[in-house]
Design a protein around this motif. Structure first.
Motif, PDB file in Angstrom:
ATOM      1  N   HIS A  67       0.817  -1.209   0.000  1.00  0.00           N
ATOM      2  CA  HIS A  67       0.000   0.000   0.000  1.00  0.00           C
ATOM      3  C   HIS A  67       0.856   1.267   0.000  1.00  0.00           C
ATOM      4  O   HIS A  67       0.588   2.220  -0.742  1.00  0.00           O
ATOM      5  CB  HIS A  67      -0.948  -0.003   1.202  1.00  0.00           C
ATOM      6  CG  HIS A  67      -1.945  -1.104   1.168  1.00  0.00           C
ATOM      7  ND1 HIS A  67      -1.763  -2.282   1.870  1.00  0.00           N
ATOM      8  CD2 HIS A  67      -3.119  -1.248   0.498  1.00  0.00           C
ATOM      9  CE1 HIS A  67      -2.788  -3.090   1.647  1.00  0.00           C
ATOM     10  NE2 HIS A  67      -3.624  -2.481   0.820  1.00  0.00           N
ATOM     11  N   MET A  68       1.881   1.264   0.821  1.00  0.00           N
ATOM     12  CA  MET A  68       2.752   2.427   0.892  1.00  0.00           C
ATOM     13  C   MET A  68       3.536   2.590  -0.409  1.00  0.00           C
ATOM     14  O   MET A  68       3.770   3.702  -0.879  1.00  0.00           O
ATOM     15  CB  MET A  68       3.712   2.306   2.078  1.00  0.00           C
ATOM     16  CG  MET A  68       4.288   3.624   2.548  1.00  0.00           C
ATOM     17  SD  MET A  68       5.145   3.481   4.124  1.00  0.00           S
ATOM     18  CE  MET A  68       3.768   3.124   5.224  1.00  0.00           C
ATOM     19  N   THR A  69       3.933   1.464  -0.997  1.00  0.00           N
ATOM     20  CA  THR A  69       4.665   1.503  -2.261  1.00  0.00           C
ATOM     21  C   THR A  69       3.798   2.070  -3.371  1.00  0.00           C
ATOM     22  O   THR A  69       4.246   2.886  -4.185  1.00  0.00           O
ATOM     23  CB  THR A  69       5.144   0.093  -2.649  1.00  0.00           C
ATOM     24  OG1 THR A  69       6.044  -0.391  -1.642  1.00  0.00           O
ATOM     25  CG2 THR A  69       5.867   0.110  -3.990  1.00  0.00           C
ATOM     26  N   LEU A  70       2.544   1.660  -3.424  1.00  0.00           N
ATOM     27  CA  LEU A  70       1.629   2.180  -4.440  1.00  0.00           C
ATOM     28  C   LEU A  70       1.409   3.673  -4.274  1.00  0.00           C
ATOM     29  O   LEU A  70       1.312   4.414  -5.261  1.00  0.00           O
ATOM     30  CB  LEU A  70       0.291   1.439  -4.374  1.00  0.00           C
ATOM     31  CG  LEU A  70       0.271   0.029  -4.946  1.00  0.00           C
ATOM     32  CD1 LEU A  70      -1.084  -0.628  -4.719  1.00  0.00           C
ATOM     33  CD2 LEU A  70       0.593   0.050  -6.442  1.00  0.00           C
ATOM     34  N   LEU A  71       1.321   4.124  -3.038  1.00  0.00           N
ATOM     35  CA  LEU A  71       1.170   5.559  -2.780  1.00  0.00           C
ATOM     36  C   LEU A  71       2.334   6.341  -3.382  1.00  0.00           C
ATOM     37  O   LEU A  71       2.140   7.377  -4.034  1.00  0.00           O
ATOM     38  CB  LEU A  71       1.097   5.807  -1.273  1.00  0.00           C
ATOM     39  CG  LEU A  71       1.114   7.280  -0.829  1.00  0.00           C
ATOM     40  CD1 LEU A  71      -0.153   7.985  -1.278  1.00  0.00           C
ATOM     41  CD2 LEU A  71       1.265   7.375   0.684  1.00  0.00           C
TER      42      LEU A  71
END
Length: 236
Positions: free
Chosen positions: A133-137
């Protein structure tokens, strides 16, 4: 509607402040990332994960970029709202060209260097697995905004007023350099610079998207779409 070329639209403050910020971003920030993460951990009295630090790092870059280049971004937004279909069509065509020409760049990389992997794809794959999730952000929202504003808005837009050919050449070269020089320095291996070939064509397509649509949102959307597809492929 007449075709509108991408225009710098930079104020004097954006040119001056942006150039200083870009030099800091390109040469100093990557080297300061490790020490800054350790210092932040000591100040907070806790260990900061690489994923969390990455998000905080790009949030800070996002904020500085948005404030520093507010005039340029405002002009790009107005041009997008004038003809949103052109921006969407340009981004879609760019994705097709991006993947076709990137395959050619990858093949050239395997011919001229004893390294067949794509550094960017490898990093995306590793980060997606540990913190999706953080990577996609970062990949879909923060990084494309920052990189396109700097490489296309500042570098390409600023140089295009003097020479379109120079603008393409310099923006593509710097975009390629920023993705490989840290690996060359960290591993003390100059052959990593040969992998710049993998990023020259992507940089060219992204610059074309900005130039063709006349708005940064075309190249930002293209960049975000490509990163999203790469992250999706990494999870399959």
């Amino acid at each position: 509607m007449a075709r509108r070329k991408g225009s710098g639209g930079l104020t004097k403050l954006e040119r001056l402040g942006g150039t200083v910020f870009f030099a800091f971003y390109l040469l100093l920030l990557p080297l300061a990332a490790g020490p800054a993460r350790e210092l932040a951990g000591k100040l907070l009295g806790r260990r900061i994960s690489g994923e969390l630090y990455g998000a905080l790092y790009y949030y800070a870059l996002f904020a500085v970029t948005a404030i520093l280049f507010h005039h340029l971004l405002g002009a790009s937004t107005r041009r997008f709202l004038d003809d949103p279909s052109r921006t969407l069509k340009t981004a879609a065509a760019g994705i097709v060209a991006y993947y076709g020409l990137c395959e050619l760049a990858a093949r050239l990389g395997r011919v001229f260097a004893d390294r067949s992997g794509n550094l960017n794809d490898s990093a995306i794959s590793a980060r997606t697995g540990s913190a999706p999730h953080m990577t996609l952000l970062i990949l879909v929202f923060l990084a494309p905004f920052v990189e396109e504003t700097l490489f296309r808005g500042l570098v390409f837009g600023g140089l295009k007023e003097k020479s379109r050919l120079l603008a393409y050449a310099v923006s593509c070269a710097l975009f390629a350099l920023v993705h490989v020089w840290q690996f060359a320095v960290a591993n003390r291996d100059p052959s990593y610079f040969l992998l710049m070939a993998q990023y020259l064509i992507p940089g060219l397509v992204l610059a074309w998207a900005y130039d063709h649509a006349g708005t940064l949102w075309a190249s930002i959307g293209l960049h975000a779409g490509v990163n999203a597809l790469a992250a999706l492929a990494a999870r399959v």
